[in-house]
Scaffold this motif. Structure first.
Motif, mmCIF file in Angstrom:
data_model
loop_
_atom_site.group_PDB
_atom_site.id
_atom_site.type_symbol
_atom_site.label_atom_id
_atom_site.label_comp_id
_atom_site.label_asym_id
_atom_site.label_seq_id
_atom_site.Cartn_x
_atom_site.Cartn_y
_atom_site.Cartn_z
ATOM 1 N N ASN A 69 -3.247 -4.742 2.355
ATOM 2 C CA ASN A 69 -2.798 -4.743 3.741
ATOM 3 C C ASN A 69 -1.978 -3.466 3.945
ATOM 4 O OD1 ASN A 69 -1.750 -5.222 6.251
ATOM 5 N ND2 ASN A 69 -0.974 -7.271 5.783
ATOM 6 N N TRP A 70 -2.657 -2.345 4.258
ATOM 7 C CA TRP A 70 -1.987 -1.045 4.345
ATOM 8 C C TRP A 70 -0.929 -0.987 5.437
ATOM 9 C CZ3 TRP A 70 -1.790 1.573 0.251
ATOM 10 C CH2 TRP A 70 -2.865 1.642 -0.637
ATOM 11 N N PRO A 71 -1.124 -1.616 6.620
ATOM 12 C CA PRO A 71 -0.022 -1.606 7.601
ATOM 13 C C PRO A 71 1.243 -2.286 7.063
ATOM 14 C CG PRO A 71 -2.068 -2.170 8.678
ATOM 15 C CD PRO A 71 -2.358 -2.158 7.203
ATOM 16 N N ARG A 72 1.082 -3.343 6.276
ATOM 17 C CA ARG A 72 2.248 -4.008 5.687
ATOM 18 C C ARG A 72 2.912 -3.122 4.641
ATOM 19 N NH1 ARG A 72 6.611 -6.739 6.047
ATOM 20 N NH2 ARG A 72 7.031 -8.148 4.355
ATOM 21 N N VAL A 73 2.111 -2.415 3.836
ATOM 22 C CA VAL A 73 2.655 -1.489 2.838
ATOM 23 C C VAL A 73 3.472 -0.399 3.534
ATOM 24 C CG1 VAL A 73 2.058 0.249 1.108
ATOM 25 C CG2 VAL A 73 0.843 -1.937 1.141
ATOM 26 N N GLN A 74 2.925 0.132 4.631
ATOM 27 C CA GLN A 74 3.642 1.166 5.373
ATOM 28 C C GLN A 74 4.935 0.621 5.971
ATOM 29 O OE1 GLN A 74 1.406 3.076 8.451
ATOM 30 N NE2 GLN A 74 3.024 4.513 8.924
ATOM 31 N N ALA A 75 4.888 -0.603 6.514
ATOM 32 C CA ALA A 75 6.085 -1.202 7.103
ATOM 33 C C ALA A 75 7.174 -1.420 6.049
ATOM 34 C CB ALA A 75 5.727 -2.522 7.778
ATOM 35 N N LEU A 76 6.774 -1.741 4.832
ATOM 36 C CA LEU A 76 7.752 -1.924 3.758
ATOM 37 C C LEU A 76 8.294 -0.595 3.236
ATOM 38 C CD1 LEU A 76 6.046 -4.758 1.688
ATOM 39 C CD2 LEU A 76 8.145 -4.937 3.025
ATOM 40 N N ALA A 77 7.447 0.415 3.188
ATOM 41 C CA ALA A 77 7.835 1.688 2.584
ATOM 42 C C ALA A 77 8.630 2.594 3.525
ATOM 43 C CB ALA A 77 6.592 2.433 2.098
ATOM 44 N N ASP A 78 8.351 2.542 4.816
ATOM 45 C CA ASP A 78 9.008 3.463 5.753
ATOM 46 C C ASP A 78 10.536 3.403 5.721
ATOM 47 O OD1 ASP A 78 6.885 4.901 6.667
ATOM 48 O OD2 ASP A 78 6.582 3.710 8.494
#
Length: 118
Positions: A69-78
């Motif tokens: 789930n790349w949008p979730r990965v981005q939301a966690l990493a940002d």
């Protein structure tokens, strides 16, 4: 025969004032350069590891072995990346120059080490 001109720096009061500081300045610059060069190399290894991890995950996703789930990965990493960029650099600088009498020379050497090719 023409007499050689005296070296202006060797007789100036500024040179006399800086002479006792030269060992600290040179040690600071050398240690700063070495630290900057090492950080650069460690950063490259970390980026290589991150790139290999990404390739591995993408290959596994291609063969439907995992779903990412790349949008979730981005939301966690940002937030972590944003906070790390703002706070991390200041923290690293404070740690590396703590209790150093030659922090200025160290910082200059660190910046040169980060920019060095090799």
């Amino acid at each position: 025969m023409i007499a050689p001109l005296p070296d202006a720096l060797s007789t100036s009061p500024i040179a006399d004032a800086l002479r006792p500081l030269l060992p600290d300045l040179s040690v600071g610059a050398v240690l700063g350069f070495a630290t900057g060069f090492a950080l650069k190399k460690i950063g490259r290894v970390a980026l290589l590891g991150l790139g290999l991890l990404f390739i591995t995950v993408q290959v596994l996703a291609y063969f439907d072995l995992v779903t990412v789930n790349w949008p979730r990965v981005q939301a966690l990493a940002d937030p972590l990346l944003r906070q790390g960029g703002e706070v991390g650099g200041v923290w690293v600088g404070r740690v590396l120059t703590a209790n150093l009498p030659f922090a200025g020379a160290f910082t200059a050497g660190l910046l040169v080490g980060l920019r060095a090719r090799g």
